[in-house]
Design an enzyme around this catalytic site. Structure first.
Site, short mmCIF file in Angstrom:
data_model
loop_
_atom_site.label_atom_id
_atom_site.label_comp_id
_atom_site.label_asym_id
_atom_site.label_seq_id
_atom_site.Cartn_x
_atom_site.Cartn_y
_atom_site.Cartn_z
N HIS A 1 -58.36 7.70 3.51
CA HIS A 1 -59.25 8.76 3.99
C HIS A 1 -58.50 9.62 5.01
CE1 HIS A 1 -62.22 5.95 2.33
NE2 HIS A 1 -63.04 6.99 2.24
N ASP B 1 -59.80 10.74 0.51
CA ASP B 1 -61.20 11.15 0.39
C ASP B 1 -61.73 11.77 1.68
OD1 ASP B 1 -61.19 10.07 -2.14
OD2 ASP B 1 -62.86 8.70 -1.81
#
Length: 276
Positions: free
Chosen positions: A216, A63
Protein backbone atom coordinates in the site's frame (compact mmCIF):
# COMPACT_ATOMS: atom_id res chain seq x y z
CA UNK A 1 -7.44 -0.29 -29.72
CA UNK A 2 -6.93 2.39 -27.04
CA UNK A 3 -5.79 -0.30 -24.60
CA UNK A 4 -3.32 -1.76 -27.12
CA UNK A 5 -1.84 1.69 -27.71
CA UNK A 6 -1.54 2.15 -23.95
CA UNK A 7 0.20 -1.22 -23.65
CA UNK A 8 2.65 -0.28 -26.39
CA UNK A 9 3.45 2.99 -24.61
CA UNK A 10 4.08 1.13 -21.36
CA UNK A 11 6.35 -1.36 -23.10
CA UNK A 12 8.37 1.47 -24.62
CA UNK A 13 8.62 3.27 -21.28
CA UNK A 14 9.86 0.12 -19.58
CA UNK A 15 12.41 -0.59 -22.30
CA UNK A 16 13.81 2.94 -22.34
CA UNK A 17 14.10 3.06 -18.56
CA UNK A 18 15.68 -0.39 -18.33
CA UNK A 19 18.30 0.56 -20.91
CA UNK A 20 19.43 3.41 -18.64
CA UNK A 21 19.80 1.18 -15.58
CA UNK A 22 23.18 0.10 -14.30
CA UNK A 23 24.01 -3.50 -13.38
CA UNK A 24 23.54 -2.85 -9.68
CA UNK A 25 19.88 -1.80 -10.05
CA UNK A 26 17.11 -4.32 -9.50
CA UNK A 27 15.41 -3.35 -12.76
CA UNK A 28 12.64 -5.24 -14.57
CA UNK A 29 13.55 -8.72 -15.74
CA UNK A 30 10.69 -8.92 -18.24
CA UNK A 31 7.43 -7.26 -19.23
CA UNK A 32 4.43 -9.59 -19.28
CA UNK A 33 1.49 -8.77 -21.59
CA UNK A 34 -1.68 -9.94 -19.81
CA UNK A 35 -4.52 -10.85 -22.16
CA UNK A 36 -7.91 -9.56 -21.06
CA UNK A 37 -10.33 -10.82 -23.74
CA UNK A 38 -13.24 -12.32 -21.83
CA UNK A 39 -11.88 -11.12 -18.48
CA UNK A 40 -10.83 -13.41 -15.66
CA UNK A 41 -9.41 -13.39 -12.15
CA UNK A 42 -5.91 -14.04 -10.76
CA UNK A 43 -4.24 -14.14 -7.35
CA UNK A 44 -4.00 -17.21 -5.12
CA UNK A 45 -5.16 -15.47 -1.96
CA UNK A 46 -8.63 -15.33 -3.51
CA UNK A 47 -8.72 -17.36 -6.73
CA UNK A 48 -7.53 -20.87 -7.72
CA UNK A 49 -5.23 -19.46 -10.41
CA UNK A 50 -2.58 -16.80 -10.91
CA UNK A 51 -0.28 -15.33 -13.55
CA UNK A 52 2.22 -17.57 -15.28
CA UNK A 53 5.26 -16.52 -13.28
CA UNK A 54 8.45 -18.49 -12.88
CA UNK A 55 9.94 -19.32 -9.45
CA UNK A 56 11.68 -16.24 -8.11
CA UNK A 57 9.61 -13.77 -10.13
CA UNK A 58 7.63 -11.09 -8.30
CA UNK A 59 5.03 -8.56 -9.43
CA UNK A 60 4.82 -5.43 -7.28
CA UNK A 61 1.38 -3.87 -6.80
CA UNK A 62 0.31 -0.91 -4.67
CA UNK A 63 -3.23 -0.15 -3.48
CA UNK A 64 -5.24 2.82 -2.21
CA UNK A 65 -3.24 5.79 -3.49
CA UNK A 66 -2.27 8.20 -4.64
CA UNK A 67 -1.32 9.68 -1.27
CA UNK A 68 0.52 13.03 -1.34
CA UNK A 69 3.75 12.90 0.65
CA UNK A 70 3.90 9.11 0.37
CA UNK A 71 3.31 8.01 -3.21
CA UNK A 72 6.07 10.40 -4.35
CA UNK A 73 8.53 8.57 -2.11
CA UNK A 74 7.37 5.21 -3.46
CA UNK A 75 7.88 6.44 -7.02
CA UNK A 76 11.32 7.79 -6.12
CA UNK A 77 12.34 4.44 -4.59
CA UNK A 78 11.11 2.53 -7.65
CA UNK A 79 12.90 4.91 -10.01
CA UNK A 80 16.16 4.58 -8.06
CA UNK A 81 16.09 0.82 -8.76
CA UNK A 82 14.60 1.13 -12.28
CA UNK A 83 11.57 -0.92 -11.21
CA UNK A 84 8.03 -0.77 -12.59
CA UNK A 85 4.93 -1.61 -10.57
CA UNK A 86 1.13 -1.49 -10.82
CA UNK A 87 -0.91 1.04 -8.86
CA UNK A 88 -4.57 0.24 -8.14
CA UNK A 89 -5.95 3.71 -7.42
CA UNK A 90 -9.00 4.79 -5.46
CA UNK A 91 -11.02 7.25 -7.51
CA UNK A 92 -11.49 9.88 -4.84
CA UNK A 93 -7.76 9.86 -4.03
CA UNK A 94 -6.79 10.25 -7.68
CA UNK A 95 -9.29 13.09 -8.06
CA UNK A 96 -7.78 14.84 -5.04
CA UNK A 97 -4.21 14.53 -6.38
CA UNK A 98 -4.40 14.47 -10.19
CA UNK A 99 -0.83 15.61 -10.81
CA UNK A 100 0.49 12.81 -8.63
CA UNK A 101 -1.81 10.26 -10.28
CA UNK A 102 -0.61 11.40 -13.70
CA UNK A 103 3.02 11.09 -12.59
CA UNK A 104 2.51 7.39 -11.86
CA UNK A 105 1.53 6.71 -15.48
CA UNK A 106 4.09 9.12 -16.89
CA UNK A 107 6.89 7.16 -15.22
CA UNK A 108 5.78 3.97 -16.95
CA UNK A 109 3.86 2.19 -14.22
CA UNK A 110 0.66 0.29 -14.97
CA UNK A 111 -2.59 1.83 -13.75
CA UNK A 112 -5.43 -0.22 -12.25
CA UNK A 113 -8.67 0.68 -10.51
CA UNK A 114 -9.71 0.10 -6.90
CA UNK A 115 -13.25 1.58 -6.85
CA UNK A 116 -14.32 5.14 -6.06
CA UNK A 117 -14.55 5.08 -2.27
CA UNK A 118 -13.19 1.64 -1.23
CA UNK A 119 -16.41 -0.03 -0.01
CA UNK A 120 -16.61 -3.73 0.73
CA UNK A 121 -18.67 -4.82 -2.27
CA UNK A 122 -20.14 -7.90 -0.63
CA UNK A 123 -22.14 -5.54 1.54
CA UNK A 124 -23.60 -3.63 -1.40
CA UNK A 125 -26.38 -4.28 -3.88
CA UNK A 126 -25.13 -5.05 -7.38
CA UNK A 127 -26.17 -1.68 -8.85
CA UNK A 128 -24.50 0.22 -6.03
CA UNK A 129 -21.29 -1.78 -6.40
CA UNK A 130 -21.23 -1.33 -10.16
CA UNK A 131 -21.76 2.43 -9.85
CA UNK A 132 -18.95 2.75 -7.31
CA UNK A 133 -16.60 0.86 -9.62
CA UNK A 134 -17.62 2.90 -12.67
CA UNK A 135 -17.24 6.16 -10.76
CA UNK A 136 -13.75 4.99 -9.87
CA UNK A 137 -12.95 4.30 -13.53
CA UNK A 138 -13.98 7.82 -14.49
CA UNK A 139 -12.24 9.61 -11.61
CA UNK A 140 -8.93 7.79 -12.12
CA UNK A 141 -8.99 8.24 -15.91
CA UNK A 142 -9.78 11.95 -15.60
CA UNK A 143 -6.93 12.42 -13.12
CA UNK A 144 -4.35 10.29 -14.91
CA UNK A 145 -5.15 10.89 -18.58
CA UNK A 146 -7.14 14.12 -18.47
CA UNK A 147 -10.23 12.53 -19.99
CA UNK A 148 -12.69 9.78 -19.04
CA UNK A 149 -14.53 7.82 -21.73
CA UNK A 150 -17.11 5.04 -21.65
CA UNK A 151 -14.36 2.42 -21.88
CA UNK A 152 -11.79 2.50 -19.05
CA UNK A 153 -8.24 3.20 -20.20
CA UNK A 154 -6.92 0.21 -18.24
CA UNK A 155 -8.41 -3.31 -18.14
CA UNK A 156 -7.27 -4.10 -14.58
CA UNK A 157 -9.34 -3.91 -11.37
CA UNK A 158 -8.85 -5.00 -7.77
CA UNK A 159 -11.72 -5.30 -5.31
CA UNK A 160 -11.34 -3.51 -1.97
CA UNK A 161 -10.49 -6.16 0.57
CA UNK A 162 -10.53 -8.68 -2.34
CA UNK A 163 -14.25 -8.98 -1.53
CA UNK A 164 -15.67 -9.67 -4.98
CA UNK A 165 -19.10 -11.01 -5.89
CA UNK A 166 -20.01 -13.41 -8.72
CA UNK A 167 -22.27 -10.81 -10.29
CA UNK A 168 -19.62 -8.08 -10.33
CA UNK A 169 -16.97 -10.54 -11.56
CA UNK A 170 -19.24 -11.46 -14.48
CA UNK A 171 -19.97 -7.81 -15.28
CA UNK A 172 -16.25 -6.94 -15.30
CA UNK A 173 -15.53 -9.98 -17.48
CA UNK A 174 -18.16 -8.78 -19.95
CA UNK A 175 -16.07 -5.61 -20.27
CA UNK A 176 -12.87 -7.59 -20.89
CA UNK A 177 -11.41 -6.61 -17.53
CA UNK A 178 -9.12 -8.79 -15.42
CA UNK A 179 -9.65 -8.83 -11.66
CA UNK A 180 -6.44 -8.94 -9.64
CA UNK A 181 -6.09 -10.48 -6.24
CA UNK A 182 -2.61 -11.22 -4.87
CA UNK A 183 -0.43 -14.24 -4.17
CA UNK A 184 0.94 -12.79 -0.94
CA UNK A 185 0.55 -9.61 1.03
CA UNK A 186 2.74 -7.58 3.33
CA UNK A 187 -0.05 -7.11 5.91
CA UNK A 188 1.01 -3.46 6.03
CA UNK A 189 -2.41 -2.47 7.36
CA UNK A 190 -1.36 -4.01 10.67
CA UNK A 191 0.39 -1.85 13.33
CA UNK A 192 3.83 -3.29 12.61
CA UNK A 193 7.20 -1.61 12.21
CA UNK A 194 8.94 -1.30 8.86
CA UNK A 195 11.53 -3.85 10.00
CA UNK A 196 8.80 -6.30 11.00
CA UNK A 197 7.05 -5.81 7.65
CA UNK A 198 10.30 -6.43 5.79
CA UNK A 199 10.96 -9.63 7.72
CA UNK A 200 7.41 -10.87 7.23
CA UNK A 201 7.30 -10.31 3.49
CA UNK A 202 10.57 -12.15 2.89
CA UNK A 203 9.36 -15.06 5.01
CA UNK A 204 6.27 -15.25 2.82
CA UNK A 205 8.27 -14.88 -0.40
CA UNK A 206 10.51 -17.74 0.70
CA UNK A 207 7.45 -19.98 1.07
CA UNK A 208 5.66 -18.87 -2.11
CA UNK A 209 8.82 -18.62 -4.28
CA UNK A 210 7.56 -15.29 -5.62
CA UNK A 211 4.21 -14.10 -6.98
CA UNK A 212 1.95 -11.04 -7.05
CA UNK A 213 2.78 -8.94 -3.98
CA UNK A 214 0.26 -6.58 -2.35
CA UNK A 215 1.60 -3.35 -0.81
CA UNK A 216 0.00 0.00 0.00
CA UNK A 217 1.54 3.31 -1.06
CA UNK A 218 -0.56 5.06 1.60
CA UNK A 219 1.20 3.23 4.47
CA UNK A 220 4.18 5.05 6.06
CA UNK A 221 5.79 1.76 7.14
CA UNK A 222 5.77 0.50 3.56
CA UNK A 223 7.15 3.79 2.24
CA UNK A 224 9.96 3.59 4.79
CA UNK A 225 10.93 -0.03 4.11
CA UNK A 226 10.61 0.06 0.30
CA UNK A 227 14.20 1.08 -0.62
CA UNK A 228 15.62 -1.69 1.56
CA UNK A 229 13.04 -4.16 0.25
CA UNK A 230 14.01 -3.48 -3.36
CA UNK A 231 17.73 -3.82 -2.62
CA UNK A 232 17.09 -7.07 -0.76
CA UNK A 233 15.05 -8.45 -3.66
CA UNK A 234 18.13 -7.97 -5.86
CA UNK A 235 20.49 -9.40 -3.25
CA UNK A 236 18.33 -12.50 -2.73
CA UNK A 237 17.98 -13.23 -6.44
CA UNK A 238 14.34 -12.26 -7.01
CA UNK A 239 13.34 -10.81 -10.39
CA UNK A 240 10.65 -8.20 -11.00
CA UNK A 241 8.03 -8.74 -13.70
CA UNK A 242 6.00 -5.77 -14.92
CA UNK A 243 2.62 -6.61 -16.44
CA UNK A 244 0.80 -4.56 -19.07
CA UNK A 245 -2.42 -5.07 -21.06
CA UNK A 246 -2.01 -7.64 -23.81
CA UNK A 247 -4.04 -9.20 -26.63
CA UNK A 248 -6.10 -12.37 -26.47
CA UNK A 249 -7.50 -14.17 -23.44
CA UNK A 250 -5.95 -14.34 -19.98
CA UNK A 251 -3.35 -17.09 -19.54
CA UNK A 252 -2.99 -18.47 -16.03
CA UNK A 253 -1.31 -21.08 -13.86
CA UNK A 254 -3.60 -23.23 -11.71
CA UNK A 255 -3.34 -23.31 -7.92
CA UNK A 256 -1.45 -26.19 -6.29
CA UNK A 257 -3.31 -29.09 -4.63
CA UNK A 258 -4.89 -28.17 -1.31
CA UNK A 259 -5.62 -24.59 -2.35
CA UNK A 260 -8.31 -22.61 -0.51
CA UNK A 261 -9.43 -18.98 -0.63
CA UNK A 262 -7.82 -17.22 2.30
CA UNK A 263 -9.95 -14.18 1.47
CA UNK A 264 -13.20 -16.11 1.94
CA UNK A 265 -11.93 -17.63 5.17
CA UNK A 266 -11.07 -14.19 6.57
CA UNK A 267 -14.38 -12.64 5.50
CA UNK A 268 -16.39 -15.53 6.97
CA UNK A 269 -14.38 -15.27 10.19
CA UNK A 270 -15.16 -11.57 10.49
CA UNK A 271 -18.87 -12.21 9.92
CA UNK A 272 -18.86 -14.94 12.56
CA UNK A 273 -17.09 -12.67 15.04
CA UNK A 274 -19.63 -9.92 14.35
CA UNK A 275 -22.51 -12.30 14.85
CA UNK A 276 -21.10 -13.33 18.20
Amino acid sequence: MKRLLLAAALLCATASTSSACGPDALGVSRTLPVGTLGGGEVGLKTYPRTLRLEPGEVVLTFDDGPAPGRTEKVLDALAAECVKATFFMIGRNAAAAPALAARVAREGHTIGYHSMTHPIMRGLAFDAGRKNIEDGFHAVDKAVYGVARDEPHSPFFRFPGFADTPQLDAWLASRDMVVFGADLWASDWEPESSDAELKLIFERLARSKGGIVLLHDIQPRTVAMLPTFLRELKKRGYRVVHFVPGPGPLETREAPPGWFSQTDRIIKGRKAAGAG
